[in-house]
Motif scaffolding. Structure first.
Motif, short mmCIF file in Angstrom:
data_model
loop_
_atom_site.label_atom_id
_atom_site.label_comp_id
_atom_site.label_asym_id
_atom_site.label_seq_id
_atom_site.Cartn_x
_atom_site.Cartn_y
_atom_site.Cartn_z
N ALA A 83 -2.76 42.58 -3.62
CA ALA A 83 -3.46 43.18 -2.48
C ALA A 83 -4.87 42.58 -2.38
N ALA A 86 -3.75 45.86 9.96
CA ALA A 86 -3.42 46.03 8.54
C ALA A 86 -2.34 47.09 8.38
N ILE A 122 -8.75 46.61 2.57
CA ILE A 122 -8.34 45.81 3.74
C ILE A 122 -8.80 46.46 5.05
N GLU A 123 -8.87 47.79 5.07
CA GLU A 123 -9.24 48.49 6.31
C GLU A 123 -10.61 48.03 6.82
N THR A 170 -1.04 49.22 5.50
CA THR A 170 -1.58 49.47 4.16
C THR A 170 -1.41 50.91 3.73
N ALA A 192 -0.76 44.87 2.98
CA ALA A 192 -1.37 44.94 1.65
C ALA A 192 -1.14 46.33 1.09
N THR A 193 -0.39 46.41 0.01
CA THR A 193 -0.14 47.71 -0.60
C THR A 193 -0.50 47.64 -2.08
N SER A 196 -6.38 49.35 -1.06
CA SER A 196 -7.31 48.21 -1.14
C SER A 196 -8.38 48.43 -0.07
#
Ligand code: M6R
Length: 352
Positions: free
Chosen positions: A271, A290, A298-299, A292, A264-265, A296
């Motif tokens: 994202a 992840a 996502i972490e 990345t 996800a970038t 976002s």
């Protein structure tokens, strides 16, 4: 020789900054905002583009098709071996064969089919004098230098960079952000290699039942490539999916023993939706890795993060792929696999 590396593949992963510099050298005029490809007297200005390719090169082709689409030129990528069943190119279409070796039988035969259909053809290849370079109307060299490992690594990165150049040249310049991102790409790849913790992360999942790779947009071909690389050199089962497709079936396979590697970038819609898909796998207790740039959240749902610097979406895909190359390489190394010559595979596939 391997210059001190355990395998050619690791050497070639590390050679990527240099290979990318060679690919870009003398081709980008940042002041003028233009790209100059010496091999092309005139950049062809097609009304549409069809890409044909196999394996890793097909993933590059999927990426290339998105670049042309974004530039307003209708484009599609086809598996070369399926090209005969595709709708014929219309108008002033250009058919582009993406082939590192320039000798892949499926790709050569798709290009011959395209010629037969009256289309102009262009080869994007690494090998000067290869069959594809002789048979096509135009050629662009990716200049990656020789690649010994059967698994494509630096040639994929150089294909993506050359596709950026080709798309920028075709769109007739003016994209300073895109040019700037390309200029910074070699040093960013170097930074990702230097700081990567993929070896440690890989070591935790050697007994996994399978590995899933997900991404959207330009990161979708990267997910496919991450899975192909892993299966090719580790002999473990891996699949790449468009992140949105996971819930349409593959989610049934997701368990606490199937790590999901999610790319996800950026901070946009793609994202955000990928993060939504990651929440679904996290709820099934699958480990999440992840990849990345930190833009976002996502972490928050990830067990491990393989970071890349914040950059243009087009170059982010290249950087994310470097983390996946290292993840696959270190998994295979720990498993003691024959990394440079995986079983059953050949560097160039000259039969259909
Ligand atoms: O030489 P090509 O780029 O035409 O080769 C196509 C595929 O055989 C190749 O990309 C293959 O998938 C890779 N060796 C996988 O790492």
């Amino acid at each position: 020789g391997k210059s001190g590396y355990d395998h050619y593949m690791l050497k070639e992963i590390h050679e990527q900054p240099r290979a990318l510099r060679k690919c870009l050298r003398g081709r980008v005029d940042e002041l003028g905002g233009t790209v100059e490809l010496d091999e092309l007297d005139e950049p062809p200005r097609p009304t549409a583009v069809q890409f044909v390719a196999c394996g890793t090169s097909y993933h590059a082709a999927l990426y290339g098709a998105q670049l042309f689409q974004d530039a307003g030129i209708p484009a599609q990528a086809f598996l070369a071996s399926e090209y005969v069943t595709s709708p014929p190119p219309t108008g002033d279409a250009l058919v582009v064969g993406v082939t590192q070796s320039g000798e892949t039988a499926d790709t050569l035969s798709a290009l011959r089919e395209a010629k037969g259909r009256g289309a102009r053809t262009l080869a994007l290849t690494n090998v000067v004098g290869s069959t594809v370079s002789r048979e096509c109307d135009h050629v662009i060299y990716i200049r990656a230098g020789p690649e010994i490992g059967v698994a494509a690594s630096k040639t994929f990165a150089s294909q993506l960079a050359a596709l950026n150049l080709f798309a920028l040249a075709t769109a007739n310049g003016g994209d300073r952000d895109g040019l700037g991102a390309l200029r910074d790409l070699p040093s960013e790849v170097q930074a990702v290699i230097d700081d990567s913790t993929a070896a440690d992360v890989a070591a935790e999942y050697l007994d996994a039942d399978g590995y899933f790779f997900i991404g959207r947009g330009l990161n979708y071909p990267v997910a496919l490539e991450g899975a192909l690389k892993l299966k090719e050199i580790t002999y473990r089962h891996a699949e790449g999916f468009a992140a949105g497709e996971l819930k349409h079936g593959p989610l049934a396979l997701v368990t606490e023993n199937t790590p999901v590697i999610a790319i996800a970038t950026g901070d946009g819609e793609l994202a955000r939706k990928t993060v939504g898909n990651v929440k679904e796998v996290e709820a099934r207790n699958a480990p999440v890795i992840a990849v990345t740039d930190g833009q976002s959240d996502i972490e928050r749902y990830a067990d491990h993060v393989l970071p890349i610097p914040e950059t243009h979406p087009r170059t982010a895909a290249v950087l994310a792929n470097v983390q996946l190359q290292l993840f696959a390489y270190h998994t295979a190394a720990r498993l003691g696999r024959s990394i440079d010559k995986p079983r059953n595979l050949a560097k160039s596939v000259t039969v259909e």
